[in-house]
Design a protein around this motif. Structure first.
Motif, mmCIF file in Angstrom:
data_model
loop_
_atom_site.group_PDB
_atom_site.id
_atom_site.type_symbol
_atom_site.label_atom_id
_atom_site.label_comp_id
_atom_site.label_asym_id
_atom_site.label_seq_id
_atom_site.Cartn_x
_atom_site.Cartn_y
_atom_site.Cartn_z
ATOM 1 N N LEU A 110 -27.121 -14.473 24.331
ATOM 2 C CA LEU A 110 -27.035 -13.352 25.247
ATOM 3 C C LEU A 110 -27.440 -12.077 24.409
ATOM 4 N N LEU A 111 -27.519 -11.016 25.312
ATOM 5 C CA LEU A 111 -28.114 -9.664 24.404
ATOM 6 C C LEU A 111 -27.004 -8.679 24.969
ATOM 7 N N LEU A 112 -26.582 -7.643 24.361
ATOM 8 C CA LEU A 112 -25.582 -6.536 24.869
ATOM 9 C C LEU A 112 -26.303 -5.442 24.226
ATOM 10 N N LEU A 113 -26.681 -4.267 24.936
ATOM 11 C CA LEU A 113 -27.184 -3.155 24.324
ATOM 12 C C LEU A 113 -26.504 -1.831 24.846
ATOM 13 N N GLY A 114 -26.072 -0.816 24.386
ATOM 14 C CA GLY A 114 -25.398 0.497 24.652
ATOM 15 C C GLY A 114 -26.105 1.556 24.045
ATOM 16 N N ARG A 115 -26.326 2.619 24.822
ATOM 17 C CA ARG A 115 -26.599 4.009 24.234
ATOM 18 C C ARG A 115 -25.734 4.802 24.515
ATOM 19 N N GLU A 116 -25.141 5.802 23.867
ATOM 20 C CA GLU A 116 -24.462 7.167 24.174
ATOM 21 C C GLU A 116 -25.200 8.187 23.901
ATOM 22 N N GLY A 117 -25.254 9.080 24.877
ATOM 23 C CA GLY A 117 -26.184 10.306 24.673
ATOM 24 C C GLY A 117 -25.239 11.101 24.230
ATOM 25 N N HIS A 118 -25.968 12.301 23.607
ATOM 26 C CA HIS A 118 -25.202 13.561 23.170
ATOM 27 C C HIS A 118 -24.538 14.359 23.930
ATOM 28 N N ASP A 119 -24.726 14.122 25.524
ATOM 29 C CA ASP A 119 -24.135 14.752 26.404
ATOM 30 C C ASP A 119 -22.732 13.876 27.198
ATOM 31 N N GLY A 120 -22.495 13.010 26.454
ATOM 32 C CA GLY A 120 -21.419 12.129 26.581
ATOM 33 C C GLY A 120 -21.406 10.884 27.780
ATOM 34 N N GLU A 121 -22.916 10.893 28.126
ATOM 35 C CA GLU A 121 -23.117 9.997 29.190
ATOM 36 C C GLU A 121 -23.634 8.712 28.583
ATOM 37 N N TYR A 122 -23.451 7.523 29.148
ATOM 38 C CA TYR A 122 -23.923 6.034 28.618
ATOM 39 C C TYR A 122 -24.911 5.519 29.586
#
Length: 327
Positions: free
Chosen positions: A212-224
């Motif tokens: 499986l793959l899991l990917l996550g990004r957190e932006g500088h604005d606090g959004e995901y």
């Protein structure tokens, strides 16, 4: 020495792009005149003997000049010193050959057809990776990030594939023949690297009973976003968010990390078990790094062995990657 520093400045900017729609063949770069343009084909391999291997083919305008081509690899073998060869070429020394469906950067070649073939003759050594699967681009949910009039987009090219690797380290009398599992993706960005994300977390289980793959990004604005899970045989599923925590005192390079991910059945826990690699290109530049922080930030990437725990599911082992700014 000057050329080496220019290469490192160019490459660290690409590292800050962990990874526009493509109209042409998948291996034909979609070149942009933007000063912040960076496009990368990335390959991650987890081998049965415990070796971690990554390879990248990149085209970029970031750094002095434009239309740079970069080919690089990182090899981490158990109990051995990390080998990280690379080369940087000008615009006349990289290109896509439509007749053979091959991308060439210097002496490095990337070809897809009957499987996918990656060949990197670098620094007196040789890496050859053969994926059983051809490149089949798929864009996961929310994979496009727009910041003003700039964009970043991420495609998965091979989510899961058996691989065979020929590895000849510099000075070795004979090559190693290794097997394992592999993954590939493609990213295209015109976003200023320092503004793309506050943090990234990735998990790839490429060999063993469950992939499986899991990917996550957190932006500088606090959004995901994007944040998704992709299991072998299924489709990528959108997730909401994650919370990244460092578990050690933060004063040593042997970092320990965990990520709590919002998932079905309650929170999922992704925990590192051992550190394979820490990459801090801006910090490694010393005083020179302070000159480029405003553009690329000070990205640091940790690659670790890890385990993902989900309620109602067996624990899954794989590779965890954390990237964030430590400026």
């Amino acid at each position: 020495m000057r050329h080496e520093r220019l290469f490192r400045l160019t490459w660290l900017a690409l590292l800050a792009l962990p990874l526009l729609a493509w109209a042409g063949p998948v291996l034909e770069p979609s070149f942009s005149s933007s000063d912040n343009y960076g496009e990368t084909y990335s390959f991650t391999v987890d081998l049965e003997d415990g070796t971690f291997l990554s390879a990248q083919f990149s085209v970029t305008n970031v750094g002095p000049g434009s239309r740079h081509g970069i080919c690089r690899a990182t090899v981490v073998r158990p109990g051995r010193k990390t080998w990280a060869p690379s080369t940087r070429v000008g615009g006349g020394d990289w290109g896509y050959d439509k007749a053979t469906n091959t991308l060439k950067v210097g002496a490095c070649t990337l070809h897809t057809g009957n499987g996918t073939h990656v060949t990197l003759p670098l620094d007196g050594g040789l890496i050859r990776i053969v994926f059983e699967e051809p490149l089949t681009p798929k864009t996961p949910p929310n994979a496009e990030v727009e910041l003003g009039n700039t964009r970043y987009i991420h495609q998965v090219l091979v989510p899961f594939s058996a691989v065979k690797v020929t590895l000849q380290l510099p000075g070795a009398t004979a090559p190693l023949m290794l097997t394992g599992g592999g993954y590939s993706d493609h990213s295209h960005s015109t976003v200023v690297p320092a503004k793309l994300a506050r943090s990234w977390v990735r998990f790839r289980s490429l060999r063993g009973p469950e992939n499986l793959l899991l990917l996550g990004r957190e932006g500088h604005d606090g959004e995901y976003g994007p944040v998704y899970l992709w299991s072998v045989g299924g489709e990528p599923r959108n997730l909401e968010s994650f919370e990244l925590r460092r578990l050690d005192d933060g004063k040593t390079k042997a970092a320990q990390w965990e990520a709590e991910v919002s998932g079905e059945g309650g929170p999922w826990m992704l925990r590192s078990t051992s550190l394979l690699l820490r990459s801090a290109p801006v910090q490694d530049l010393g005083v020179l790094g302070s000159l480029v922080k405003s553009v690329v930030g000070s990205p640091v990437t940790y690659v670790m062995r890890a385990v993902l725990e989900r309620p109602g599911h067996p624990a899954v082992e794989g590779l965890m990657e954390v990237t964030l700014d430590e400026g």
